[in-house]
Scaffold this motif. Structure first.
Motif, PDB file in Angstrom:
ATOM      1  N   ASP A 153       0.832  -1.209   0.000  1.00 33.29           N
ATOM      2  CA  ASP A 153       0.000   0.000   0.000  1.00 33.29           C
ATOM      3  C   ASP A 153       0.866   1.259   0.000  1.00 33.29           C
ATOM      4  O   ASP A 153       0.587   2.236  -0.720  1.00 33.29           O
ATOM      5  CB  ASP A 153      -0.926   0.001   1.215  1.00 33.29           C
ATOM      6  CG  ASP A 153      -1.992  -1.087   1.130  1.00 33.29           C
ATOM      7  OD1 ASP A 153      -2.225  -1.607   0.015  1.00 33.29           O
ATOM      8  OD2 ASP A 153      -2.598  -1.410   2.173  1.00 33.29           O
ATOM      9  N   LYS A 154       1.926   1.251   0.797  1.00 31.46           N
ATOM     10  CA  LYS A 154       2.823   2.411   0.857  1.00 31.46           C
ATOM     11  C   LYS A 154       3.544   2.606  -0.473  1.00 31.46           C
ATOM     12  O   LYS A 154       3.692   3.740  -0.971  1.00 31.46           O
ATOM     13  CB  LYS A 154       3.841   2.238   1.985  1.00 31.46           C
ATOM     14  CG  LYS A 154       4.777   3.452   2.150  1.00 31.46           C
ATOM     15  CD  LYS A 154       5.757   3.231   3.288  1.00 31.46           C
ATOM     16  CE  LYS A 154       6.596   4.485   3.528  1.00 31.46           C
ATOM     17  NZ  LYS A 154       7.338   4.892   2.312  1.00 31.46           N
ATOM     18  N   ASP A 197       3.217   5.948  -2.636  1.00 27.31           N
ATOM     19  CA  ASP A 197       4.415   6.737  -2.947  1.00 27.31           C
ATOM     20  C   ASP A 197       4.600   6.869  -4.462  1.00 27.31           C
ATOM     21  O   ASP A 197       4.998   7.931  -4.956  1.00 27.31           O
ATOM     22  CB  ASP A 197       5.649   6.078  -2.327  1.00 27.31           C
ATOM     23  CG  ASP A 197       5.668   6.207  -0.809  1.00 27.31           C
ATOM     24  OD1 ASP A 197       4.874   7.016  -0.282  1.00 27.31           O
ATOM     25  OD2 ASP A 197       6.461   5.502  -0.167  1.00 27.31           O
ATOM     26  N   GLN A 215      12.022  -0.034  -2.221  1.00 28.22           N
ATOM     27  CA  GLN A 215      10.798  -0.573  -1.626  1.00 28.22           C
ATOM     28  C   GLN A 215      10.354  -1.840  -2.348  1.00 28.22           C
ATOM     29  O   GLN A 215       9.987  -2.837  -1.729  1.00 28.22           O
ATOM     30  CB  GLN A 215       9.681   0.471  -1.680  1.00 28.22           C
ATOM     31  CG  GLN A 215       9.842   1.638  -0.733  1.00 28.22           C
ATOM     32  CD  GLN A 215       8.639   2.563  -0.784  1.00 28.22           C
ATOM     33  OE1 GLN A 215       7.507   2.110  -0.858  1.00 28.22           O
ATOM     34  NE2 GLN A 215       8.890   3.872  -0.750  1.00 28.22           N
TER      35      GLN A 215
END
Length: 231
Positions: free
Chosen positions: A93-94, A98, A112
């Motif tokens: 989700d992050k 982003d 990530q």
């Protein structure tokens, strides 16, 4: 950020699939004609070994018993799978937020993505280790059935006067018909092997691994003979 399109498909979940769907036992339409729909081609038979194995009494009984015998492994894998999903989801989700926000640099997004992929790979490897006894049981049962299958096929072919046996997948079209030998082979197999041992003995390895090990041993050069020491 066009290079980041490769990471869009990152999944939040780790699939936990241990038992493949059983092949259908029915004849293929247009490929295997019954005696009522056309003339049977004498000496020609059709059979799907995968379907025969999956519908054998030994295979079906083992599939049922395995759910109980290896319940601890199934439960452990399911619990670990749930925990891994919970760990990965916020990271995914992050990453998506982003990436869409446009405020995080390419290098950070790549980092990530790499971190998420590493967790996924480690998680899959961990689940495989947990379910390894289940996989060995499946291979052990299949090997027992396969050892009886050849004789079952020969017996069924002899009784039905079939001299040529082909797979349904190899048929493009049939003008007339051919004898479907699935049920006949299945009957012979169930007689030869009513049930199979579920738990392999300690140290047992699947045939493929045994054959690979034997092949590697055969390729190793024999130790050179040493000359006797002089007096």
């Amino acid at each position: 950020m066009s290079t980041m399109t490769k990471t869009v498909a990152l999944a939040a979940g780790l699939a936990l699939a241990t038992v493949a769907a059983q092949p259908a036992f029915a004849q293929k339409k247009g490929a295997t004609a019954s005696a009522a729909s056309g003339t049977i081609v004498q000496g020609l038979g059709i059979a799907s070994f995968d379907a025969v194995i999956a519908n054998s009494n030994a295979y079906k009984a083992a599939e049922t018993q395995r759910q109980t015998t290896y319940k601890a492994q199934y439960d452990q894998a399911q619990a670990r799978n749930t925990a891994l999903n919970a760990q990965i989801k916020p990271l995914v989700d992050k990453f998506n937020a982003d990436r869409q926000g446009g405020k995080v640099g390419e290098a950070a997004l790549q980092q990530q993505a790499a971190s998420i992929q590493q967790i996924q790979e480690n998680g899959k490897a961990e689940l495989q280790r947990i379910l390894q006894p289940v996989g060995l049981s499946q291979a052990y049962v299949n090997e027992q059935i396969e050892e009886k299958l050849n004789d079952a096929v020969k017996a069924a072919m002899t009784k039905k006067n079939v001299s040529i046996l082909i797979s349904p997948d190899a048929i493009l079209a049939v003008n007339g018909g051919a004898y479907n030998l699935n049920q006949d082979i299945l009957n012979e197999l169930n007689t030869a092997l009513p049930s199979a041992q579920l738990v392999p003995p300690a140290g047992w390895e699947p045939r493929q691994i045994r054959e690979q090990r034997a092949a590697q041993g055969a390729q190793q050069p024999a130790p050179a003979a040493t000359a006797p020491a002089g007096r």
